[in-house]
Design a protein around this motif. Structure first.
Motif, PDB file in Angstrom:
ATOM      1  N   PRO A  81      21.420  15.697 -24.238  1.00  0.00           N
ATOM      2  CA  PRO A  81      20.360  16.198 -23.355  1.00  0.00           C
ATOM      3  C   PRO A  81      20.937  16.720 -22.048  1.00  0.00           C
ATOM      4  CG  PRO A  81      19.750  14.078 -24.299  1.00  0.00           C
ATOM      5  CD  PRO A  81      21.201  14.316 -24.638  1.00  0.00           C
ATOM      6  N   ASP A  82      20.417  17.848 -21.588  1.00  0.00           N
ATOM      7  CA  ASP A  82      20.853  18.446 -20.335  1.00  0.00           C
ATOM      8  C   ASP A  82      20.642  17.430 -19.217  1.00  0.00           C
ATOM      9  OD1 ASP A  82      21.903  20.467 -18.753  1.00  0.00           O
ATOM     10  OD2 ASP A  82      19.924  21.280 -18.277  1.00  0.00           O
ATOM     11  N   GLY A  83      21.631  17.312 -18.356  1.00  0.00           N
ATOM     12  CA  GLY A  83      21.534  16.380 -17.249  1.00  0.00           C
ATOM     13  C   GLY A  83      22.080  14.996 -17.557  1.00  0.00           C
ATOM     14  N   GLU A  84      22.319  14.684 -18.823  1.00  0.00           N
ATOM     15  CA  GLU A  84      22.909  13.398 -19.191  1.00  0.00           C
ATOM     16  C   GLU A  84      24.406  13.561 -19.392  1.00  0.00           C
ATOM     17  OE1 GLU A  84      21.203  11.189 -22.409  1.00  0.00           O
ATOM     18  OE2 GLU A  84      19.147  11.594 -21.747  1.00  0.00           O
ATOM     19  N   VAL A  85      25.137  12.498 -19.114  1.00  0.00           N
ATOM     20  CA  VAL A  85      26.571  12.496 -19.375  1.00  0.00           C
ATOM     21  C   VAL A  85      26.768  12.323 -20.879  1.00  0.00           C
ATOM     22  CG1 VAL A  85      28.739  11.268 -18.977  1.00  0.00           C
ATOM     23  CG2 VAL A  85      27.102  11.569 -17.099  1.00  0.00           C
ATOM     24  N   ALA A  86      27.563  13.191 -21.468  1.00  0.00           N
ATOM     25  CA  ALA A  86      27.822  13.122 -22.909  1.00  0.00           C
ATOM     26  C   ALA A  86      28.580  11.849 -23.232  1.00  0.00           C
ATOM     27  CB  ALA A  86      28.634  14.333 -23.355  1.00  0.00           C
TER      28      ALA A  86
END
Length: 153
Positions: A81-86
């Motif tokens: 998800p965009d904005g989350e750290v992978a």
């Protein structure tokens, strides 16, 4: 079917140094895989890749560089998800391992993390199949693209 790991091996008629650039550089990547790519090829870099036209409903996918070991390994996480750290559990991990072979390079691509995403079985199966057939489409484009490069000895 397991739906856990996708592995592909292709022989590329170029040195590991050239193949490494083609799999790690955004400028090269967008010639054979996404329509656009924006990231730095350094560990921890976050960016995105885009399939289709960004302004006309294209798909923008988060992209995070994990490992950069020229000319041997390039890995990244994507689909988080965009904005989350992978991380494991919210993204898929793709690794390109390059090995000199004869007059070229054996490229091994591995994609993992499907089961860890927590998807329902139907979603897991669909995502796995999409990626399975996607790599069958895109990796031959990589070898064809490398053949068009003017490489100096």
């Amino acid at each position: 079917m397991e739906f856990g790991t996708i592995e592909r091996e292709v022989f590329v008629e170029a040195s590991p140094e050239v193949v490494f650039e083609v799999v790690s550089s955004p400028d090269h990547l967008k010639e054979w895989w996404p329509d656009d790519a924006r990231y730095e090829a350094t560990p921890g870099s976050r960016g995105e890749i885009v399939f289709g036209d960004r302004d006309a409903g294209g798909t923008v996918v988060a992209f995070s560089v994990v490992d950069v070991v020229p000319p041997r390994t390039f890995s990244f996480r994507w689909t988080h998800p965009d904005g989350e750290v992978a991380a494991e559990g919210n993204s898929l991990l793709v690794t390109f391992d390059l090995t000199p072979s004869g007059g070229g390079t054996l490229l091994k691509m591995t994609e993992t993390g499907f089961r860890e995403m927590g998807w329902e079985v139907a979603v897991l199966e669909q995502q796995y199949q999409d990626h399975f057939t996607g790599w069958d489409f895109y990796l031959p484009r990589l070898t064809a693209y490398v053949a068009t490069l003017k490489v100096r000895p």
